[in-house]
Design an enzyme around this catalytic site. Structure first.
Site, PDB file in Angstrom:
ATOM      1  N   GLY A 144      -0.836   2.676  10.622  1.00  0.00           N
ATOM      2  CA  GLY A 144      -0.668   2.722   9.157  1.00  0.00           C
ATOM      3  C   GLY A 144      -1.544   1.703   8.444  1.00  0.00           C
ATOM      4  N   ARG A 145      -1.526   0.459   8.945  1.00  0.00           N
ATOM      5  CA  ARG A 145      -2.273  -0.600   8.246  1.00  0.00           C
ATOM      6  C   ARG A 145      -3.772  -0.536   8.533  1.00  0.00           C
ATOM      7  NH1 ARG A 145       1.346  -2.137  11.811  1.00  0.00           N
ATOM      8  NH2 ARG A 145       0.742  -3.174  13.729  1.00  0.00           N
ATOM      9  N   LYS A 192      15.620  -1.341   8.174  1.00  0.00           N
ATOM     10  CA  LYS A 192      15.656   0.021   7.608  1.00  0.00           C
ATOM     11  C   LYS A 192      16.959   0.704   8.029  1.00  0.00           C
ATOM     12  CE  LYS A 192      10.696   1.099   8.037  1.00  0.00           C
ATOM     13  NZ  LYS A 192       9.755   1.962   8.724  1.00  0.00           N
ATOM     14  N   GLU A 200       1.986  -7.962  10.217  1.00  0.00           N
ATOM     15  CA  GLU A 200       2.636  -6.804  10.842  1.00  0.00           C
ATOM     16  C   GLU A 200       2.011  -6.537  12.214  1.00  0.00           C
ATOM     17  OE1 GLU A 200       4.730  -3.269   8.756  1.00  0.00           O
ATOM     18  OE2 GLU A 200       2.741  -2.498   9.231  1.00  0.00           O
ATOM     19  N   HIS A 252      -5.092 -24.217  -9.860  1.00  0.00           N
ATOM     20  CA  HIS A 252      -4.129 -24.743 -10.835  1.00  0.00           C
ATOM     21  C   HIS A 252      -2.699 -24.467 -10.391  1.00  0.00           C
ATOM     22  CE1 HIS A 252      -7.433 -25.603 -13.603  1.00  0.00           C
ATOM     23  NE2 HIS A 252      -7.982 -24.527 -13.047  1.00  0.00           N
ATOM     24  N   LYS A 273       2.276   8.464   6.686  1.00  0.00           N
ATOM     25  CA  LYS A 273       1.944   8.871   8.053  1.00  0.00           C
ATOM     26  C   LYS A 273       3.121   9.643   8.661  1.00  0.00           C
ATOM     27  CE  LYS A 273       0.746   6.874  12.507  1.00  0.00           C
ATOM     28  NZ  LYS A 273       0.439   5.667  13.260  1.00  0.00           N
ATOM     29  N   GLU A 316      11.200   4.940   0.742  1.00  0.00           N
ATOM     30  CA  GLU A 316      10.642   4.599  -0.569  1.00  0.00           C
ATOM     31  C   GLU A 316       9.746   5.726  -1.077  1.00  0.00           C
ATOM     32  OE1 GLU A 316      10.635   2.655   2.119  1.00  0.00           O
ATOM     33  OE2 GLU A 316      10.717   0.518   1.622  1.00  0.00           O
TER      34      GLU A 316
HETATM   35  O1  F6P Z   1       6.432  -1.140   7.201  1.00  0.00           O
HETATM   36  C1  F6P Z   1       6.470  -0.256   8.258  1.00  0.00           C
HETATM   37  C2  F6P Z   1       5.528   0.887   8.085  1.00  0.00           C
HETATM   38  O2  F6P Z   1       5.746   1.769   9.133  1.00  0.00           O
HETATM   39  C3  F6P Z   1       4.050   0.472   8.010  1.00  0.00           C
HETATM   40  O3  F6P Z   1       3.492   0.183   9.226  1.00  0.00           O
HETATM   41  C4  F6P Z   1       3.471   1.666   7.339  1.00  0.00           C
HETATM   42  O4  F6P Z   1       2.183   1.416   6.856  1.00  0.00           O
HETATM   43  C5  F6P Z   1       4.498   1.875   6.247  1.00  0.00           C
HETATM   44  O5  F6P Z   1       5.736   1.587   6.873  1.00  0.00           O
HETATM   45  C6  F6P Z   1       4.516   3.247   5.648  1.00  0.00           C
HETATM   46  O6  F6P Z   1       4.759   4.234   6.608  1.00  0.00           O
HETATM   47  P1  F6P Z   1       4.395   5.738   6.355  1.00  0.00           P
HETATM   48  O7  F6P Z   1       2.941   5.845   6.129  1.00  0.00           O
HETATM   49  O8  F6P Z   1       4.841   6.456   7.587  1.00  0.00           O
HETATM   50  O9  F6P Z   1       5.160   6.188   5.144  1.00  0.00           O
END
Ligand code: F6P
Length: 526
Positions: free
Chosen positions: A270-271, A496, A356, A387, A208, A214
């Site tokens: 995002g979620r 972060k 979140e 189990h 987003k 990452e």
């Molecule tokens: O973990 C924080 C967050 O902002 C989430 O809400 C989001 O889904 C994820 O990182 C990834 O963010 P982006 O889509 O901006 O890479």
């Protein structure tokens, strides 16, 4: 909870607190024997999805008081605000409009512009990309059709699509392989790349913000791999890359061909984004018609949430059972146990959705909350969990409400195995309530352990869409009752920022001795 909201709801909180005391010794079994109509009143049957919430430590007085709490929390008004596109995410001054993504007739406007036009445009672009990739007309740099699609993203840009692709793998008959890379742990992507052919691999970069560390590092690894294997300078601008983002300028700056960028918008959390272009990997995996059926299932749940009376509303009821245990009976977690291996990622998906969204301690007016907010969400599939952690559920000292999820009609596998699977779930829920008296303490089961059971008619796109939207709205309802903003996530920022400081060694000496020592031992600092 804000002062005014606290005032409005305080009588309901008090009534429930006193009911928690007066019903403390009640048993679910007695509730069944004293009310022959209990199951009828404590279940909701929708086409495709059934909820049995009769195995809860909730009697009619408690249920009425919970509904009253929802009403006094202005749930109906706040629900209307969300669907209407009001800026309910107040810290980011944004609406939360995931519901518009699945409503082809949405009337919502933002700044006077109808959102439905932009949504329809992106859906069409998704369909075109997906059809081209699936049919083999989308080719790589050497003209070869795509065999492997790698979704690079994390959090909401990974978990939703990954969970859905795994759940609906039965619908993906093209022979295309869909992979998901999320972790900054470079061994994840290098292990995958070692198995792929660069000529036939397509990367879908989902972010987003297009700033997530990452995702950018994994994308750089993919770019270098393509450079090495295809001998091209800027593979990110080739047909081997698609970007999906709410920051298209950042993707263009990174070098992605604007024709290969799909957009969504800041008003999609995002979620909550799997319904947007972020769902492209789903569309590629199961076909765009099936992706639209997923949207239709979610829309069916939206319509139900909007129209059903509160005591017959699945999301409201699921939320209120959670509120009861979390806020009045002292439960600290909730277990999600799908009796379906293809829903193996569902607990992890709900972890992000719930924790979140509602892992907050500030009210909408910026005050400290007076009530406990989101529980710890955890779980795994049954029968595997039986189990592992079921011992604790049956005989441990903690109260842990459970949501069981199962699929009634299974098209795959041995029908008898499916029978055993379903019997196991039904038996566990019954045993947890029933318990068993024994004169040997270690063989005694106290019983009276609560659960909800959700039955999907089939694990198809429509039913899965309903199930996911159900939990989205459950989380929303709980956020309303706790008077918090379910749509921001400021809590993830500090860690972060500190990572960046540690990496650039700009943290100076403003660190505790343990952290300084760990940096030295792990080679981050001499
Ligand atoms: O973990 C924080 C967050 O902002 C989430 O809400 C989001 O889904 C994820 O990182 C990834 O963010 P982006 O889509 O901006 O890479």
């Amino acid at each position: 909870m804000s002062a005014s909201s606290q005032k409005n709801t305080s009588s309901a909180w008090k009534a429930l607190t006193s009911l928690a005391k007066s019903t403390a010794e009640d048993s679910i079994q007695d509730y069944f024997s004293s009310d022959p109509m209990r199951l009828e009143h404590y279940s909701i049957d929708l086409p495709g999805l059934y909820l049995d919430f009769s195995k809860n430590r909730i009697n009619n007085d408690v249920f009425k008081a919970l509904i009253n709490l929802a009403q006094l929390s202005s749930l109906e008004g706040k629900r209307a605000s969300m669907f209407h596109g009001d800026p309910i995410n107040i810290t980011e001054r944004q609406p939360a409009l995931h519901t518009a993504l699945r409503d082809q007739e949405s009337k919502v406007e933002i700044n006077g512009v109808p959102v439905v036009n932009q949504i329809t445009r992106q859906l069409l672009k998704m369909r075109n990309c997906s059809d081209a990739i699936r049919s083999g007309t989308w080719t790589g740099n050497t003209g070869e059709p795509i065999t492997d699609v790698v979704n690079i993203g994390i959090g909401g840009s990974d978990l939703g699509p990954k969970m859905v692709c795994e759940a609906l793998d039965e619908f993906g008959e093209t022979g295309l392989n869909i992979h998901f890379i999320s972790n900054v742990d470079g061994s994840e992507i290098s292990k995958l790349l070692a198995t792929l052919n660069a000529e036939t691999t397509l990367f879908i970069v989902c972010s987003k913000s297009f700033t997530t560390q990452e995702t950018l590092l994994n994308t750089n690894a993919a770019v270098s791999w393509l450079q090495r294997n295809l001998d091209i300078d800027s593979p990110q601008g080739s047909s081997h890359f698609i970007a999906i983002t709410a920051a298209p300028q950042a993707a263009i700056k990174f070098g992605v061909d604007p024709a290969n960028i799909l957009e969504f918008w800041n008003w999609v959390g995002g979620r909550y984004s799997l319904w947007s272009a972020i769902g492209l990997s789903i569309s590629v995996a199961i076909g765009h018609d099936n992706f639209e059926k997923l949207l239709e299932g979610a829309k069916a749940m939206d319509d139900h949430f909007l129209s059903a009376p509160l005591d017959k509303s699945m999301p409201v009821v699921l939320a209120l059972t959670g509120i009861w245990y979390n806020n009045f009976l002292g439960a600290e977690s909730i277990a999600i146990v799908p009796y379906c291996e293809r829903l193996g990622l569902f607990p992890a998906y709900l972890q992000q959705l719930d924790m979140e969204s509602n892992g907050k301690s500030t009210t909408l007016s910026g005050l400290a909350v007076r009530n406990t907010t989101a529980p710890v969400v955890w779980g795994q599939t049954g029968t595997n969990g039986q189990h592992a952690f079921f011992q604790l559920l049956h005989q441990g000292t903690r109260l842990i409400p459970i949501d069981f999820v199962a699929i009634v009609k299974e098209n795959r596998g041995d029908p008898f195995q499916h029978k055993v699977l379903l019997a196991s779930m039904v038996a566990q829920a019954a045993a947890l309530v029933k318990g068993e008296v024994s004169d040997k303490a270690h063989q005694h089961y106290s019983g009276n352990k609560p659960s909800n059971t959700l039955l999907l008619d089939e694990l198809n796109p429509h039913c899965l869409g309903m199930l996911i939207a159900l939990y989205e709205h459950k989380v929303f309802v709980q956020g309303v009752i706790w008077d918090i903003n379910s749509f921001d996530q400021w809590g993830v920022e500090l860690g972060k920022r500190l990572t960046t400081l540690l990496l650039t060694d700009e943290s100076g000496n403003d660190l505790d001795p343990s952290t300084r020592d760990l940096m030295r031992r792990s080679g981050l600092r001499d």
